[in-house]
Scaffold this active site. Structure first.
Site, PDB file in Angstrom:
ATOM      1  N   TRP A   1      -8.632 -35.233 -12.383  1.00 43.79           N
ATOM      2  CA  TRP A   1      -7.340 -34.735 -12.855  1.00 43.79           C
ATOM      3  C   TRP A   1      -6.623 -33.975 -11.751  1.00 43.79           C
ATOM      4  O   TRP A   1      -5.451 -34.198 -11.470  1.00 43.79           O
ATOM      5  CB  TRP A   1      -7.516 -33.825 -14.082  1.00 43.79           C
ATOM      6  CG  TRP A   1      -6.184 -33.424 -14.596  1.00 43.79           C
ATOM      7  CD1 TRP A   1      -5.539 -32.249 -14.375  1.00 43.79           C
ATOM      8  CD2 TRP A   1      -5.295 -34.242 -15.326  1.00 43.79           C
ATOM      9  NE1 TRP A   1      -4.287 -32.280 -14.931  1.00 43.79           N
ATOM     10  CE2 TRP A   1      -4.124 -33.504 -15.529  1.00 43.79           C
ATOM     11  CE3 TRP A   1      -5.383 -35.544 -15.850  1.00 43.79           C
ATOM     12  CZ2 TRP A   1      -3.028 -34.020 -16.223  1.00 43.79           C
ATOM     13  CZ3 TRP A   1      -4.296 -36.052 -16.543  1.00 43.79           C
ATOM     14  CH2 TRP A   1      -3.134 -35.294 -16.718  1.00 43.79           C
TER      15      TRP A   1
ATOM     16  N   TYR B   1      -8.064 -24.917  -9.944  1.00 40.33           N
ATOM     17  CA  TYR B   1      -7.376 -25.514 -11.091  1.00 40.33           C
ATOM     18  C   TYR B   1      -8.379 -26.021 -12.134  1.00 40.33           C
ATOM     19  O   TYR B   1      -8.213 -25.818 -13.333  1.00 40.33           O
ATOM     20  CB  TYR B   1      -6.477 -26.658 -10.610  1.00 40.33           C
ATOM     21  CG  TYR B   1      -5.374 -27.023 -11.583  1.00 40.33           C
ATOM     22  CD1 TYR B   1      -4.086 -26.542 -11.400  1.00 40.33           C
ATOM     23  CD2 TYR B   1      -5.632 -27.835 -12.677  1.00 40.33           C
ATOM     24  CE1 TYR B   1      -3.076 -26.870 -12.279  1.00 40.33           C
ATOM     25  CE2 TYR B   1      -4.631 -28.172 -13.567  1.00 40.33           C
ATOM     26  CZ  TYR B   1      -3.353 -27.685 -13.365  1.00 40.33           C
ATOM     27  OH  TYR B   1      -2.360 -28.007 -14.251  1.00 40.33           O
TER      28      TYR B   1
ATOM     29  N   LEU C   1      -1.066 -26.049 -18.985  1.00 44.78           N
ATOM     30  CA  LEU C   1      -0.986 -25.771 -17.550  1.00 44.78           C
ATOM     31  C   LEU C   1       0.021 -26.678 -16.841  1.00 44.78           C
ATOM     32  O   LEU C   1       0.685 -26.264 -15.903  1.00 44.78           O
ATOM     33  CB  LEU C   1      -2.365 -25.938 -16.909  1.00 44.78           C
ATOM     34  CG  LEU C   1      -3.403 -24.889 -17.351  1.00 44.78           C
ATOM     35  CD1 LEU C   1      -4.809 -25.317 -16.938  1.00 44.78           C
ATOM     36  CD2 LEU C   1      -3.058 -23.523 -16.756  1.00 44.78           C
ATOM     37  N   GLU C   2       0.136 -27.901 -17.295  1.00 42.06           N
ATOM     38  CA  GLU C   2       1.024 -28.840 -16.600  1.00 42.06           C
ATOM     39  C   GLU C   2       2.507 -28.599 -16.896  1.00 42.06           C
ATOM     40  O   GLU C   2       3.320 -28.565 -15.985  1.00 42.06           O
ATOM     41  CB  GLU C   2       0.645 -30.288 -16.947  1.00 42.06           C
ATOM     42  CG  GLU C   2      -0.729 -30.719 -16.420  1.00 42.06           C
ATOM     43  CD  GLU C   2      -0.792 -30.818 -14.891  1.00 42.06           C
ATOM     44  OE1 GLU C   2       0.265 -30.871 -14.237  1.00 42.06           O
ATOM     45  OE2 GLU C   2      -1.909 -30.820 -14.347  1.00 42.06           O
ATOM     46  N   THR C   3       2.840 -28.463 -18.172  1.00 42.37           N
ATOM     47  CA  THR C   3       4.279 -28.348 -18.510  1.00 42.37           C
ATOM     48  C   THR C   3       4.577 -27.333 -19.619  1.00 42.37           C
ATOM     49  O   THR C   3       5.662 -27.351 -20.193  1.00 42.37           O
ATOM     50  CB  THR C   3       4.857 -29.707 -18.986  1.00 42.37           C
ATOM     51  OG1 THR C   3       4.194 -30.067 -20.218  1.00 42.37           O
ATOM     52  CG2 THR C   3       4.660 -30.800 -17.952  1.00 42.37           C
TER      53      THR C   3
END
Ligand code: CA
Length: 274
Positions: free
Chosen positions: A257, A263, A134-136
Site C-alpha cells: 500500500w 505510514y 489517512l488517504e482522504t
C-alpha cells in the site's frame, strides 16, 4: 542489364533503409526532458507508442486533447518532503482523537458495506477505515488536478519517466475500459485518484465494481473505492482476519500500500485504536 542493376540497387537501398528504420526504432522511443520545450514532440511520439499498445485514437483524443506541461507538478515533485518524521510525531499529526471518533462513527455508518467487503476479501473493516481516513479523510479531499496533465508531465519528465509512462498507459486503459470520463479523473498532483488515492496502474489492475453499476469509480463510489483497497491488499497476500501489527504477516502486506514504514505503522496503530 542496366535496368536490372539499377533495380537491384534500388531494392538494396530499400532493404538498408528498412534495416535502419528497424534498428533506429528503439532510439525513437518518446524521450524524456526536463524543460517544457520538448513536451509537444514527446507527446506526439508517446501517442504513437500508445496506439501500438492498443490504445485507440478515440481514447487518446478524449484523454489527451489539449494536455499541457504543468510546471507546478514538477515543482511539487522536486520539493517533496519524505517521511523524515518519527512515527510518534507522524501519528500525532495524522491521527487526532477527533479523527478516531470520526473513524468509529464511519465504521458504524458503513458497517454493512465494510462487513460485506470483509466477507469477500478478508480485510478487516478497521484497516479499510484507517486507510480511508489517512488517504482522504473519508473521501473529503480526493484532489482537483486533472490526472492526465499530471501524468503526462511526469511521464515526460526524466526523473521518474518510466514509472509515470506506465501509469499514463494505465490511466488511458481505465478510460478505454469505460470506468470514468477523462474529465472527471481529477486527483492529487502526482495522479493519485479516488477516496483511497490509487495510482493509475493499481486502478487498472485492482479496481473492482462493488456497487454493481458496471463501472469502477473510485472517486464517487465508496463501495468501489473501499472494496478495491481490500482487493489490492488481498492480491498481495493479506490473510483473512489475521494480525496486522509489526511482525505479523499482514503488516508486511501493508508495504504494497505504502512503502513508508512510518505510514504502515500508522495504519496498524490507527486500526487497533478504532
Ligand atoms: Ca461501481
Amino acid at each position: 542489364m542496366m535496368f536490372n542493376n539499377r533495380g537491384s540497387r534500388a531494392l538494396r537501398l530499400v532493404a538498408i533503409c528498412l534495416t535502419l528504420l528497424f534498428v533506429a526504432s528503439p532510439a525513437m522511443a518518446a524521450k524524456c526532458g526536463n524543460t517544457s520545450k520538448g513536451f509537444g514532440r514527446w507527446l506526439v511520439q508517446f501517442k504513437k507508442e500508445a496506439r501500438k499498445r492498443g490504445i485507440s485514437n478515440r481514447t487518446l483524443k478524449r484523454a489527451l486533447r489539449g494536455v499541457r506541461y504543468d510546471y507546478s507538478v514538477i515543482k511539487k515533485d522536486r520539493n517533496q518532503k519524505h517521511f523524515k518524521l518519527s512515527f510518534a510525531k507522524f501519528y500525532k499529526m495524522r491521527v487526532s482523537p477527533g479523527g478516531l471518533a470520526k473513524g468509529r462513527s464511519m465504521m458504524r455508518r458503513y458497517r454493512k458495506l465494510l462487513n460485506r467487503i470483509y466477507r469477500v476479501y478478508g480485510v478487516q473493516p478497521r484497516i479499510i477505515t484507517a486507510i480511508w481516513s489517512l488517504e482522504t479523510f473519508y473521501g473529503g479531499y480526493t484532489g482537483n488536478k486533472p490526472i492526465f496533465r499530471s501524468l503526462a508531465t511526469l511521464a515526460y519528465d526524466c526523473r521518474r519517466h518510466k514509472m509515470f509512462t506506465q501509469n499514463l498507459y494505465a490511466a488511458l486503459r481505465v478510460v478505454q475500459r469505460g470506468d470514468m470520463h477523462p474529465k472527471r479523473m481529477k486527483g492529487a498532483w502526482a495522479g493519485e485518484l479516488g477516496q483511497t488515492q490509487f495510482m493509475a496502474k493499481n486502478y487498472y489492475r485492482y479496481a473492482v465494481d462493488f456497487d454493481g453499476d458496471g463501472k469502477r469509480n473510485l472517486i464517487r463510489s465508496k463501495a468501489d473505492a473501499l472494496a478495491s483497497t481490500a482487493n489490492l491488499l488481498r492480491a498481495h497476500g493479506w490473510k483473512r482476519g489475521g494480525c496486522y501489527q509489526p511482525g505479523c504477516h499482514n503488516f508486511n502486506v501493508l508495504n504494497a500500500w505504502n512503502k513508508s514504514r512510518v505510514y504502515q505503522r500508522t495504519i496498524a496503530k490507527m486500526a487497533s485504536q478504532l
